[in-house]
Scaffold this motif. Structure first.
Motif, PDB file in Angstrom:
ATOM      1  N   VAL A   1     -64.701  54.258  21.902  1.00 41.62           N
ATOM      2  CA  VAL A   1     -64.625  54.788  23.272  1.00 41.62           C
ATOM      3  C   VAL A   1     -63.282  54.393  23.890  1.00 41.62           C
ATOM      4  O   VAL A   1     -62.879  53.231  23.815  1.00 41.62           O
ATOM      5  CB  VAL A   1     -65.802  54.254  24.122  1.00 41.62           C
ATOM      6  CG1 VAL A   1     -65.624  54.609  25.591  1.00 41.62           C
ATOM      7  CG2 VAL A   1     -67.128  54.796  23.590  1.00 41.62           C
TER       8      VAL A   1
ATOM      9  N   LEU B   1     -71.443  50.374  25.891  1.00 36.76           N
ATOM     10  CA  LEU B   1     -70.036  50.467  26.292  1.00 36.76           C
ATOM     11  C   LEU B   1     -69.299  49.245  25.758  1.00 36.76           C
ATOM     12  O   LEU B   1     -69.776  48.126  25.887  1.00 36.76           O
ATOM     13  CB  LEU B   1     -69.993  50.466  27.825  1.00 36.76           C
ATOM     14  CG  LEU B   1     -69.040  51.398  28.545  1.00 36.76           C
ATOM     15  CD1 LEU B   1     -69.181  52.835  28.078  1.00 36.76           C
ATOM     16  CD2 LEU B   1     -69.287  51.309  30.042  1.00 36.76           C
TER      17      LEU B   1
ATOM     18  N   ALA C   1     -67.195  52.901  33.042  1.00 36.78           N
ATOM     19  CA  ALA C   1     -67.685  54.271  33.229  1.00 36.78           C
ATOM     20  C   ALA C   1     -67.644  54.580  34.724  1.00 36.78           C
ATOM     21  O   ALA C   1     -68.272  53.875  35.518  1.00 36.78           O
ATOM     22  CB  ALA C   1     -69.108  54.393  32.700  1.00 36.78           C
TER      23      ALA C   1
ATOM     24  N   ILE D   1     -64.158  57.743  31.447  1.00 34.76           N
ATOM     25  CA  ILE D   1     -63.981  56.347  31.051  1.00 34.76           C
ATOM     26  C   ILE D   1     -62.628  55.872  31.583  1.00 34.76           C
ATOM     27  O   ILE D   1     -61.599  56.521  31.365  1.00 34.76           O
ATOM     28  CB  ILE D   1     -64.030  56.200  29.520  1.00 34.76           C
ATOM     29  CG1 ILE D   1     -65.416  56.598  28.983  1.00 34.76           C
ATOM     30  CG2 ILE D   1     -63.679  54.773  29.100  1.00 34.76           C
ATOM     31  CD1 ILE D   1     -66.564  55.724  29.461  1.00 34.76           C
TER      32      ILE D   1
END
Lengths: 351, 351
Positions: A182, A265, A271, A333
């Protein structure tokens, strides 16, 4: 008594009658289970051996295969269903909830087993509950491998029941979400939900008394909106995965966006949600309003309309959104500095 | 709140406090679960992804492999445990019961998930219940892959709780019991059990009132004898299988010998038991006596001391019996004529 259905057991024995356990109701319930199950059976399900357990042919045996399991209940949504004598939806809530929980690991569900406990067995009621379980299993292509119906006078009040279940799915190791991948700039896609799903009912029941449940609300009754069936997000997620790379997912259960999204995460990212990007179901807004929840409490207690989140590279967002009608771009993000929260929700502009 | 343990969830959210759900007790319970789990973890258990589900590396992937699942509860034995505030045994009852249920298919257990529901969460109590689940998982070499602890004020009375669980195991198709191979003359081996296991508690509670549970009985108290832990028969069965051919097995749950043994018996054969071949635990005899059960009712309601049965060729009986100290030759397979019952129990001679 051989009243098992694919591993479905019940306490039995003639002498139970004197202890308040109704064997004839048990037989009637099992007959209803059988009738329901006769309509559809998962192709990998094998004939059970004496009903002590259910058998399932593992479809893709592979050294890379991982089994994924999750257990859950319906929570106090069960008390709303019991009060309204609406028994065919909670089984669907339960199965769909479990499907979504293992979908976070990218697992495809294989089979499900339920546990139904009642104070006094009403065959018609039990039949409807298990019918809902069966219906959701069929829709999700999950084998209903077995279950237990327990009649426990003294533990459950007349008319009360509890329902829990366990799902087992499979995923290949290489297909487990890569939460380390991510990156700042990734898009967060949210799947719109239709109500409280299966969380927040202790609060909802406190702020909306049962006397109001038959009142008209949002094109139905409050009770109907409270019992809105927890959606399965399996098909929309798979539809998006066919066209987009999905890095991480979260099922928005108790704890809301603030507590569920951080669960998958990595460190160093945040987020950031924009609440104007989706709508809050009227029943959810009603509970939040009546309970006078703060902005923070709303997103830590209720799903606020987002049932499931997916993190995708920004360049994949458009194709992903096109693949599912219930999907919206709900956030991005960002970088997370020392002491900053893992999730931020920017409130919608007030009209 | 990220309070999950290997897929163990709890409803959470700050606003729950106003609805009577105690988040701090939840955190304390999870801390106890974690502490307990830190002591042992199954080697095939993988790190969970955000706690939505538990992951398990399938050990022997093989096209011949079948997954076996079974769900069960502890029944109203839970009410005895709750009344006596003895919380560490019912988890063991539950796991062992489930291990035995899938053992009937010859399955080796892989993993287990529990569901604990309470009216008001007492962290110490929940910690003890899950500790019992964990202990039995460790002893049976089963991964405790996850679970759900649900606090549901309004459904469960204060001090009451319910406990259910699901086990998943595996067996190769070629190793499934061949019930068609059972022949006239085969021996039936019984494994001695220590009490009511997990069946008959509605009856037991009716005929032995709670006021008597602290009374001395059979070298302990009535309460302690009622809570005797349901044994796991996995090791004795495997020990016998190493030296003997086992054709069929039954776990003697609710329904007793009369209803459980026929579940894996082919047509045309009859299981003939000789009740003088084993002993009836004093607490089981006490329940049968007080309830004034007929001979037929005894063997249709209670296990009467036989917890598990195995059918072996007559010539294998001696080596099988030598392999397990708790085993006895309890009966024979005979021919079953038209209209004859599948199970006959010859009563012990009265002294």
């Amino acid at each position: 008594m051989n009243e098992e259905l694919q591993g479905r057991g019940r306490e039995s024995g003639d002498a139970y009658a004197q202890a308040g356990v109704d064997i004839s109701a048990g037989n009637a319930a099992v007959a209803l289970y059988r009738a329901r199950a006769a309509g559809w059976r998962h192709p990998n399900q094998l004939d059970a051996l004496g009903g002590f357990a259910g058998l399932f042919a593992y479809p893709t045996p592979d050294a890379e295969s991982v089994l994924v399991g999750s257990a859950d209940g319906v929570g106090t949504k069960i008390l709303v269903a019991a009060a309204l004598r609406r028994y065919d939806t909670v089984g669907q809530d339960l199965v769909n909830h479990c499907v979504n929980d293992i979908l976070v690991t990218n697992a495809t569900p294989l089979f499900f087993l339920d546990y139904l406990a009642v104070g006094a067995l009403d065959a018609e009621m039990a039949g409807q509950v298990v019918s809902g379980v069966h219906e959701a299993c069929r829709r999700n292509n999950v084998a209903l491998l077995g279950g237990e119906t327990a009649e426990m006078p003294g533990l459950y009040a007349p008319g009360h029941f509890d329902l829990a279940g366990t799902i087992v799915g499979t995923v290949r190791r290489a297909e487990l979400p890569q939460v380390e991948s991510v990156s700042v700039g990734d898009a967060i896609i949210g799947l719109q939900t239709n109500g409280l799903q299966t969380n927040g009912y202790s609060l909802a029941r406190k702020v909306i008394p049962e006397s109001e449940w038959s009142a008209r609300f949002d094109g139905a009754t409050i009770g109907e909106r409270l019992l809105a069936i927890h959606p399965s997000f399996f098909e929309p997620v798979r539809a998006m995965q066919r066209v987009a790379r999905v890095k991480a997912m979260a099922h928005i259960t108790g704890g809301g966006l603030l507590e569920n999204v951080p669960r998958t995460l990595r460190k160093g990212v945040q987020a950031v949600f924009d609440a104007s990007a989706w709508s809050v179901p009227a029943i959810v807004a009603e509970v939040a309003h009546r309970a006078q929840l703060t902005h923070e409490e709303c997103y830590r207690t209720l799903n606020m309309g987002v049932g499931f989140t997916l993190i995708v590279p920004a360049e994949d967002a458009a194709v992903a959104l096109a693949a599912s009608s219930g999907a919206a771009l709900v956030g991005r993000i960002g970088a997370r500095g020392e002491g900053e929260p893992a999730v931020v929700v920017h409130p919608r502009a007030t009209a």
